[in-house]
Design an enzyme around this catalytic site. Structure first.
Site, mmCIF file in Angstrom:
data_model
loop_
_atom_site.group_PDB
_atom_site.id
_atom_site.type_symbol
_atom_site.label_atom_id
_atom_site.label_comp_id
_atom_site.label_asym_id
_atom_site.label_seq_id
_atom_site.Cartn_x
_atom_site.Cartn_y
_atom_site.Cartn_z
ATOM 1 N N ASP A 10 91.804 9.595 99.832
ATOM 2 C CA ASP A 10 91.727 10.209 101.149
ATOM 3 C C ASP A 10 92.818 11.268 101.296
ATOM 4 O O ASP A 10 93.979 11.037 100.936
ATOM 5 C CB ASP A 10 91.901 9.120 102.215
ATOM 6 C CG ASP A 10 91.870 9.658 103.628
ATOM 7 O OD1 ASP A 10 90.808 10.133 104.044
ATOM 8 O OD2 ASP A 10 92.914 9.598 104.305
ATOM 9 N N GLU B 28 89.517 13.741 97.926
ATOM 10 C CA GLU B 28 89.124 14.460 99.128
ATOM 11 C C GLU B 28 90.123 15.622 99.202
ATOM 12 O O GLU B 28 91.272 15.430 99.603
ATOM 13 C CB GLU B 28 89.233 13.587 100.375
ATOM 14 C CG GLU B 28 88.792 14.334 101.624
ATOM 15 C CD GLU B 28 89.025 13.541 102.913
ATOM 16 O OE1 GLU B 28 88.207 13.675 103.839
ATOM 17 O OE2 GLU B 28 90.026 12.805 102.985
#
Length: 726
Positions: A364, A400
């Protein structure tokens, strides 16, 4: 409370004395060896550390407090004989409370071990969890003397032994991988074929009904939204909401207790391992969505739960001592430049690979981890360590590739060995199918693996994780049903969530009974799915998109632990599900859509045709000037099955049928002329999204024949390998 006398624990209830031993500084965390437990915790700036032992999760104060005397290279360590798995513990860390200097020690706060392998429960929000006095005019500069032990979950000593039954990871290569993004609870919470007592848990995910569904769908890697133990924010709980998605970690080694059906004192570890084992038995990989960029402690006004109280300076990026750098939008940022934080991340990754047997990670806001001072640095220590690590470097690593800081959008800029969520693929395909002004050249790049992003860095098409939707944003159904987000249930007057979704409601907003609108929406879903699975790269499908799951227009359902987010198995669009299953099976059967190497666009030796060619509706190859027309919405693509250019595991060349694909995003039908005979003598229609068809026994067309391609649709033709004369 049991007493402590020098290095001995005196247990009055059992009238026996246990000698406390110095222990070892490695490994960090609590390690059971069959005879006792070694405890080790890193704190560079502490003046003293106490180990607190609890008899039960209900204990409001520790039953034993052990002063740790041994310190090696800033690691405080002690060995307690006789302790067993299931033992509950925490730390009290002493030191200066000087927030202006970044020091926030407060021994009144019981702290979760950063290396805890299990955590016994969830936070019971109370003012005592904060290092300062709530409501004091001095704010975080004040000092709280309230004891937080009754309100914070305890760390748990676990038994690392587990019978894997000889089951090993599937080790699926990237080019054969189909990722399915799912939430542990949301996937099974309403599943009628799973026993109620295990719905929404690791056990529910491991249930035969779940695995059978995944196998029938055809996916072979499940990417789980965060399962590291996380914090549900106080402000959400006070509004009757929660942190459903879980992007707020506090335990980077602990599987979250909320998803355990068997217990809270270590059973969650066994249940998670069993889930992984069952997935591996079925040939399905397990990828974890991990959040190493920040923790659930928030900014200077947040609670003191673990890292902040153990050694604030050793874990967080600070500015002016008192405040926290925030590249994540969550209040703080872990400082991956510091050895202590970097070691924590690497140890965590290795643990999940070696002990929990997971197959990869999706990081993330990965750009945050790459920041050296303030700039994103592709040669940062984070990447260097991963590249040289013989364990971490061998699993799937997916970034990401953005954060909210300056220059945080780093799509296409991660190093060799990394794959990335390709946000530019998502945006391009959404624009194309909604009819927005966009160049065919952009569509071609994204469809063929985004060579403009990855090829120059010596990466492969599989560096691109292609997706139309993700957990963050509209579902596929909502993408074609809403022009605007509808996040009212979040209680923020729809100010939250992305406002520019590149969505199109097909004529009416939200639910409708208009048959024409419904038909168009269904076709658009099939178009998106077909585009996704025909594109080069690694496809990622969001759970429920294969059968039309809706969140009623909520594009930021992070706080909705309810029917808005859960998969409703009673409302499955069986036609769409059937189409998706056939589509995935079709793509898995044809390596033309799963290439490891880039298209070259040059003739193939011994064949005389390019591996790929682009056509206008007239049946002639695309001239240069057509690529930059923003009004052009239709094109044909020839994929040469003899131009795959890589070998199977036996070292044999891979060949496939050739394909001719027509994309028509125009609002009117387009008549297409099939390509000349040198490209194929007989073309069989195998996919037609306008008619909900995936069938390798469709109608046959000859070279030069005319085909009417419906508005907003994809048609795929196959030329069988054994019939080719090229």
């Amino acid at each position: 409370m049991r007493k402590i006398a020098n290095t001995k624990i005196v247990d009055k209830s059992e009238q026996k004395t246990t000698t406390v031993l110095p222990g070892e500084p490695y490994p960090l965390g609590a390690t059971w060896d069959g005879k006792g437990v070694n405890f080790a915790v890193y704190s560079e700036n502490a003046t003293s550390v106490e180990l607190c032992l609890f008899d039960s999760p209900e204990s409001e104060t520790e039953d034993v407090r052990v002063a740790i005397k041994e310190v090696t290279h800033h690691v405080w360590h002690v060995y307690v004989p006789g302790l067993k798995p299931g033992q509950l513990y925490g730390y009290r860390v002493h030191g200066p409370y000087e927030p202006m200097l970044g020091l926030r020690f407060n021994h009144n706060k019981l702290l979760i071990d950063p290396y805890a392998k299990a955590i016994s429960g969830t936070i019971n929000w109370h003012d005592a969890l904060f290092g300062y006095k709530i409501g004091d005019p001095e704010e975080d500069l004040s000092f709280s003397e309230l004891d937080s032990a009754p309100y914070i979950p305890k760390s748990v000593v676990v038994n690392h032994l587990f019978d894997w039954e000889g089951v090993t990871p599937p080790e699926i290569p990237y080019h054969d991988t189909i990722i399915y993004e799912a939430h542990v609870k949301g996937f099974t919470c309403l599943h009628p074929d799973i026993p109620e007592d295990i719905r929404g848990t690791y056990a529910g995910l491991a249930h035969p009904a779940s695995i059978s569904y995944l196998k029938k769908l055809g996916v072979n890697a499940i990417e789980l939204m965060p399962i590291h133990h996380f914090i549900a924010d106080r402000h959400l709980k006070e509004r009757g909401l929660t942190n459903y998605w879980g992007y707020n970690s506090i335990g980077f080694f602990a599987p979250d207790v909320r998803y355990s059906s068997t217990g809270t004192t270590g059973q969650q570890v066994i249940e998670f391992k069993n889930m992984v084992k069952e997935m591996h038995k079925a040939g399905i990989e397990v990828i974890l969505d991990v959040v190493y960029n920040h923790t659930g402690e928030g900014n200077q006004m947040g609670p003191t739960l673990s890292f902040r109280g153990i050694d604030n300076l050793s874990y967080y990026r600070l500015t002016d001592g008192r405040y926290y750098m925030d590249y994540t939008g969550t209040g703080n940022t872990l400082n991956a430049r510091l050895p202590s934080a970097l070691r924590l991340i690497m140890d965590s990754l290795r643990y999940w690979i070696t002990e929990m047997h997971v197959d990869g990670f999706r990081f993330d806001l990965a750009s945050t981890l790459a920041r050296e001072l303030h700039e994103v640095d592709r040669l940062s220590a984070f990447f260097d360590i991963i590249h040289q690590d013989p364990i971490i470097s061998q699993v799937k690593l997916i970034a990401e590739p953005w954060d909210i800081g300056h220059d945080g959008y780093q799509v296409g800029k991660f190093p060799i060995g990394w794959a990335e969520w390709n946000g530019r693929y998502r945006d391009c395909m959404r624009d194309y199918w909604r009819g927005a002004d966009s160049m065919l050249a952009e569509f071609a790049e994204r469809f063929t693996g985004s060579s403009d992003l990855y090829k120059t860095e010596y990466r492969l098409p599989t560096a691109s994780i292609n997706f139309i939707t993700a957990h963050d944003g509209f579902t596929l159904n909502d993408l074609v049903s809403y022009n605007e987000k509808h996040n009212e249930a979040n209680g923020e007057e729809s100010r939250d969530g992305e406002s520019h979704n590149r969505s199109w409601n097909c004529g009416e907003e939200g639910d409708t009974e208009n048959g024409e609108v419904i038909e168009l929406r269904n076709k658009q879903k099939r178009n998106f799915l077909t585009t996704l699975f025909l594109s080069q790269g690694v496809p990622m499908l969001v759970a429920g998109d294969e059968w039309g799951r809706t969140q009623q227009g909520n594009n930021n359902a992070y706080c909705q632990d309810n029917e808005i987010s859960w998969l409703n198995w009673d409302k499955v669009d069986e036609n769409l599900l059937n189409f998706t299953q056939k589509l995935i099976a079709f793509c898995k059967a044809h390596p033309s859509f799963r290439r490891k190497q880039w298209f070259r666009g040059t003739p193939i030796k011994g064949v005389g045709l390019e591996d790929i060619a682009w056509f206008l509706p007239e049946g002639i190859e695309m001239p240069e000037e057509s690529w930059n027309h923003d009004f052009a919405k239709s094109l044909g693509i020839f994929l040469n099955g003899k131009g795959i250019r890589h070998m199977n595991p036996k070292g044999e060349p891979i060949y496939d049928d050739s394909f001719y694909i027509i994309f028509n995003a125009h609002y009117e039908p387009v008549n297409y002329t099939m390509p000349p005979e040198k490209y194929g003598t007989s073309w069989r229609m195998v996919i037609d999204t306008s008619r909900d068809i995936v069938d390798e026994n469709g109608e046959v067309f000859g070279p030069g024949s005319s085909v009417a391609v419906d508005s907003r649709s994809v048609v795929v033709f196959k030329h069988a390998l054994e019939k080719q004369k090229i």
